[in-house]
Design a protein around this motif. Sequence first.
Motif, mmCIF file in Angstrom:
data_model
loop_
_atom_site.group_PDB
_atom_site.id
_atom_site.type_symbol
_atom_site.label_atom_id
_atom_site.label_comp_id
_atom_site.label_asym_id
_atom_site.label_seq_id
_atom_site.Cartn_x
_atom_site.Cartn_y
_atom_site.Cartn_z
ATOM 1 N N TYR A 1 10.212 2.279 -1.319
ATOM 2 C CA TYR A 1 8.838 2.528 -1.762
ATOM 3 C C TYR A 1 7.745 2.252 -0.802
ATOM 4 O O TYR A 1 7.750 1.342 -0.269
ATOM 5 C CB TYR A 1 8.678 2.058 -3.002
ATOM 6 C CG TYR A 1 9.375 2.604 -4.133
ATOM 7 C CD1 TYR A 1 9.635 3.944 -4.297
ATOM 8 C CD2 TYR A 1 10.168 1.764 -4.943
ATOM 9 C CE1 TYR A 1 10.515 4.513 -5.525
ATOM 10 C CE2 TYR A 1 11.243 2.156 -5.861
ATOM 11 C CZ TYR A 1 11.256 3.690 -6.174
ATOM 12 O OH TYR A 1 11.936 4.021 -7.120
ATOM 13 N N THR A 2 6.716 2.981 -0.659
ATOM 14 C CA THR A 2 5.622 2.963 0.048
ATOM 15 C C THR A 2 5.084 1.500 -0.133
ATOM 16 O O THR A 2 4.393 0.779 0.681
ATOM 17 C CB THR A 2 4.386 4.029 -0.016
ATOM 18 O OG1 THR A 2 4.000 4.319 -1.247
ATOM 19 C CG2 THR A 2 5.003 5.127 0.548
ATOM 20 N N ARG A 3 5.122 1.313 -1.492
ATOM 21 C CA ARG A 3 4.369 -0.193 -1.971
ATOM 22 C C ARG A 3 5.159 -1.409 -1.442
ATOM 23 O O ARG A 3 4.412 -2.259 -1.243
ATOM 24 C CB ARG A 3 4.413 -0.192 -3.438
ATOM 25 C CG ARG A 3 5.659 -0.003 -4.305
ATOM 26 C CD ARG A 3 5.512 -0.240 -5.782
ATOM 27 N NE ARG A 3 6.791 -0.053 -6.472
ATOM 28 C CZ ARG A 3 7.061 1.268 -6.958
ATOM 29 N NH1 ARG A 3 6.203 2.315 -6.736
ATOM 30 N NH2 ARG A 3 8.092 1.579 -7.583
ATOM 31 N N ARG B 1 6.052 -1.401 1.777
ATOM 32 C CA ARG B 1 5.507 -1.483 3.063
ATOM 33 C C ARG B 1 4.223 -2.251 2.727
ATOM 34 O O ARG B 1 3.824 -3.153 3.716
ATOM 35 C CB ARG B 1 5.298 -0.071 3.554
ATOM 36 C CG ARG B 1 4.777 0.095 4.872
ATOM 37 C CD ARG B 1 4.436 1.286 5.506
ATOM 38 N NE ARG B 1 6.003 2.141 5.437
ATOM 39 C CZ ARG B 1 6.684 2.017 6.749
ATOM 40 N NH1 ARG B 1 6.059 1.511 7.883
ATOM 41 N NH2 ARG B 1 7.956 2.400 6.866
ATOM 42 N N PRO C 1 10.336 -2.613 5.921
ATOM 43 C CA PRO C 1 9.168 -1.463 5.965
ATOM 44 C C PRO C 1 7.959 -1.934 6.705
ATOM 45 O O PRO C 1 6.900 -1.909 6.070
ATOM 46 C CB PRO C 1 9.101 -1.397 4.330
ATOM 47 C CG PRO C 1 9.391 -2.729 4.060
ATOM 48 C CD PRO C 1 10.451 -3.516 4.829
ATOM 49 N N ASP D 1 4.989 -1.275 9.644
ATOM 50 C CA ASP D 1 4.005 -0.430 10.314
ATOM 51 C C ASP D 1 4.523 -0.298 11.951
ATOM 52 O O ASP D 1 4.116 0.753 12.687
ATOM 53 C CB ASP D 1 2.694 -0.723 10.127
ATOM 54 C CG ASP D 1 1.949 -0.414 9.011
ATOM 55 O OD1 ASP D 1 2.832 0.423 8.009
ATOM 56 O OD2 ASP D 1 1.243 -1.045 8.555
ATOM 57 N N ALA E 1 8.203 5.566 9.922
ATOM 58 C CA ALA E 1 9.150 5.944 8.624
ATOM 59 C C ALA E 1 10.380 6.679 8.706
ATOM 60 O O ALA E 1 10.521 7.464 9.710
ATOM 61 C CB ALA E 1 8.222 6.811 7.769
ATOM 62 N N ASP F 1 12.535 1.206 6.676
ATOM 63 C CA ASP F 1 12.785 1.114 5.218
ATOM 64 C C ASP F 1 14.268 1.203 4.874
ATOM 65 O O ASP F 1 14.936 2.283 5.554
ATOM 66 C CB ASP F 1 11.737 2.115 4.520
ATOM 67 C CG ASP F 1 12.062 3.366 4.844
ATOM 68 O OD1 ASP F 1 12.589 4.302 4.096
ATOM 69 O OD2 ASP F 1 11.639 3.625 6.168
ATOM 70 N N LYS G 1 13.045 10.685 6.532
ATOM 71 C CA LYS G 1 11.995 10.060 5.858
ATOM 72 C C LYS G 1 12.041 9.861 4.371
ATOM 73 O O LYS G 1 12.607 11.121 3.787
ATOM 74 C CB LYS G 1 10.504 10.624 6.078
ATOM 75 C CG LYS G 1 9.488 9.764 5.562
ATOM 76 C CD LYS G 1 8.020 10.593 5.924
ATOM 77 C CE LYS G 1 6.999 10.094 4.918
ATOM 78 N NZ LYS G 1 5.496 10.767 5.511
ATOM 79 N N ARG H 1 11.705 10.414 0.655
ATOM 80 C CA ARG H 1 10.661 11.186 -0.047
ATOM 81 C C ARG H 1 11.165 11.207 -1.566
ATOM 82 O O ARG H 1 12.556 11.699 -1.740
ATOM 83 C CB ARG H 1 10.931 12.689 0.455
ATOM 84 C CG ARG H 1 9.799 13.752 -0.075
ATOM 85 C CD ARG H 1 9.923 15.010 0.441
ATOM 86 N NE ARG H 1 9.383 15.257 1.910
ATOM 87 C CZ ARG H 1 10.051 14.860 3.260
ATOM 88 N NH1 ARG H 1 11.358 15.156 3.106
ATOM 89 N NH2 ARG H 1 9.425 15.144 4.215
#
Length: 235
Positions: A112-114, A116, A181, A183, A187, A191, A211, A213
């Motif tokens: 999940y992006t959270r 990262r 994950p 920067d 992407a 991750d 990526k 999704r």
Amino acid sequence: PEHSIDLINVAFQKGSNYNTPDRKTGLESYEELKKLRPDRTWNFLEINVTIEELEEQRKKRIRHLIHPLNSILDDSLGCALWFASRGNTGEYETPARVLLVGMGADELFGGYTRHRAALKKSGWLGLHNSLNEDWQNIPHRNLARDDRVVSDHGRQLRTPYLDENVVEYVRNLNCWEKTYPSDKLPAGVGDKILLRALAYYLGLRGSTTFKKRALQFGSRIANNKENGHDVSPRL
């Protein structure tokens, strides 16, 4: 092997087409699997859901199945999984009684992006805490809802990532042994890096860099301008 494998891909109507992100990556993965295992029979099931049918089935069945959950996220995921597990293209219906799903992969491997954001803000300890919180939320956030939705078609869910041996092994790994994950990496690379490395080792070269999704966005049932935690006005 004598048994065919049905790959179910659901897409919701946008305008006059079903050219969703998940449809594109699904077809690419389908072609890769055919080349990797030509001895298998692979069937790619394109489940195309019209706006009218979505509204009808949501009101008639799906809203009752996801109750007492009522968020926009529950609405989107419940609908997507209900149509996918029905497994009917209009010309063909899967005879499978058991469906394999990837539930738990993001919670275990940091998808999940959270995750990262947690690594960036609070380092590995922050990521560890974020992964642990997501893991604790799986039972009441996902499992009961998804089981009811799939069972409505007389099918059963199987969740390989929630196998006890898999869970015990992965949760005993350090965070940096299963995900990165950062920067510093694009992407689709850092991750869930352990899963991606395994897929690459098994011969899946292209799909290892897709990526991540979410189902609701990949199938285009969700509106990314809405807050998924808000109560759904459509239920």
